[in-house]
Design a protein around this motif. Structure first.
Motif, PDB file in Angstrom:
ATOM      1  N   ARG A  12      48.929  32.796  33.837  1.00 34.47           N
ATOM      2  CA  ARG A  12      48.361  33.799  32.931  1.00 34.47           C
ATOM      3  C   ARG A  12      48.903  33.592  31.515  1.00 34.47           C
ATOM      4  O   ARG A  12      48.154  33.678  30.543  1.00 34.47           O
ATOM      5  CB  ARG A  12      48.653  35.223  33.397  1.00 34.47           C
ATOM      6  N   GLU A  26      41.990  29.355  40.959  1.00 34.62           N
ATOM      7  CA  GLU A  26      40.880  28.448  41.211  1.00 34.62           C
ATOM      8  C   GLU A  26      41.327  27.052  40.805  1.00 34.62           C
ATOM      9  O   GLU A  26      42.106  26.893  39.864  1.00 34.62           O
ATOM     10  CB  GLU A  26      39.628  28.848  40.431  1.00 34.62           C
ATOM     11  N   THR A  49      42.050  33.457  38.485  1.00 34.56           N
ATOM     12  CA  THR A  49      40.743  34.083  38.712  1.00 34.56           C
ATOM     13  C   THR A  49      40.795  35.549  38.277  1.00 34.56           C
ATOM     14  O   THR A  49      41.858  36.085  37.963  1.00 34.56           O
ATOM     15  CB  THR A  49      40.369  34.039  40.207  1.00 34.56           C
ATOM     16  N   ASP A  50      39.639  36.190  38.305  1.00 34.35           N
ATOM     17  CA  ASP A  50      39.599  37.626  38.017  1.00 34.35           C
ATOM     18  C   ASP A  50      40.446  38.399  39.028  1.00 34.35           C
ATOM     19  O   ASP A  50      41.135  39.353  38.655  1.00 34.35           O
ATOM     20  CB  ASP A  50      38.157  38.144  38.040  1.00 34.35           C
ATOM     21  N   ASP A  51      40.411  37.987  40.297  1.00 32.17           N
ATOM     22  CA  ASP A  51      41.256  38.643  41.307  1.00 32.17           C
ATOM     23  C   ASP A  51      42.730  38.407  41.005  1.00 32.17           C
ATOM     24  O   ASP A  51      43.557  39.300  41.202  1.00 32.17           O
ATOM     25  CB  ASP A  51      40.926  38.136  42.710  1.00 32.17           C
ATOM     26  N   ARG A  94      44.073  38.033  38.034  1.00 32.45           N
ATOM     27  CA  ARG A  94      44.419  38.942  36.930  1.00 32.45           C
ATOM     28  C   ARG A  94      44.562  40.376  37.438  1.00 32.45           C
ATOM     29  O   ARG A  94      45.481  41.096  37.059  1.00 32.45           O
ATOM     30  CB  ARG A  94      43.347  38.892  35.842  1.00 32.45           C
ATOM     31  N   ALA A  95      43.633  40.791  38.293  1.00 32.64           N
ATOM     32  CA  ALA A  95      43.681  42.155  38.837  1.00 32.64           C
ATOM     33  C   ALA A  95      44.958  42.363  39.643  1.00 32.64           C
ATOM     34  O   ALA A  95      45.593  43.419  39.555  1.00 32.64           O
ATOM     35  CB  ALA A  95      42.443  42.424  39.695  1.00 32.64           C
ATOM     36  N   TYR A  96      45.362  41.360  40.419  1.00 32.89           N
ATOM     37  CA  TYR A  96      46.604  41.469  41.181  1.00 32.89           C
ATOM     38  C   TYR A  96      47.796  41.626  40.229  1.00 32.89           C
ATOM     39  O   TYR A  96      48.630  42.514  40.422  1.00 32.89           O
ATOM     40  CB  TYR A  96      46.795  40.248  42.091  1.00 32.89           C
ATOM     41  N   ASP A 153      47.829  42.750  37.279  1.00 29.66           N
ATOM     42  CA  ASP A 153      47.724  44.030  36.575  1.00 29.66           C
ATOM     43  C   ASP A 153      47.856  45.226  37.510  1.00 29.66           C
ATOM     44  O   ASP A 153      47.598  46.370  37.103  1.00 29.66           O
ATOM     45  CB  ASP A 153      46.393  44.103  35.818  1.00 29.66           C
ATOM     46  N   GLU A 208      46.003  46.080  40.010  1.00 31.82           N
ATOM     47  CA  GLU A 208      44.713  46.699  40.305  1.00 31.82           C
ATOM     48  C   GLU A 208      44.106  46.184  41.609  1.00 31.82           C
ATOM     49  O   GLU A 208      42.999  46.572  41.975  1.00 31.82           O
ATOM     50  CB  GLU A 208      43.738  46.417  39.149  1.00 31.82           C
TER      51      GLU A 208
END
Length: 86
Positions: free
Chosen positions: A20, A55, A65-67, A69-71, A73, A75
């Protein structure tokens, strides 16, 4: 608080945080930036990719991945992720 899955190890968070912070990285770059050693980083990146947190952008190059980032954060509960065959 992040919700890791049973299959995760403490260094997974460090790998995700480095990617990230710096963008797409290889396992060699992960080691150079203070993460786990290259071989172990490579193994863990493969596991994280199979579960959708990373990925494989190119052979040996991983991105968040978006997942992922969500992890990071807090979320997403990583225990909800299912592994893929690819």
């Amino acid at each position: 608080m992040r919700q890791p899955a049973d299959w995760m190890v403490p260094s997974d968070d460090r790998i995700l945080e480095l990617i990230r912070e710096y963008g797409n990285l290889t396992p060699i770059a992960i080691e150079a930036k203070g993460g786990p050693v290259r071989q172990y980083a490579s193994e863990r990146c493969g596991v994280l990719a199979r579960h959708g947190l990373l990925e494989q952008v190119h052979r040996g190059l991983y991105g968040l991945t978006d997942d992922g980032r969500a992890y990071l954060d807090e979320e997403l509960d990583a225990a909800e992720l299912e592994p893929t065959d690819s």
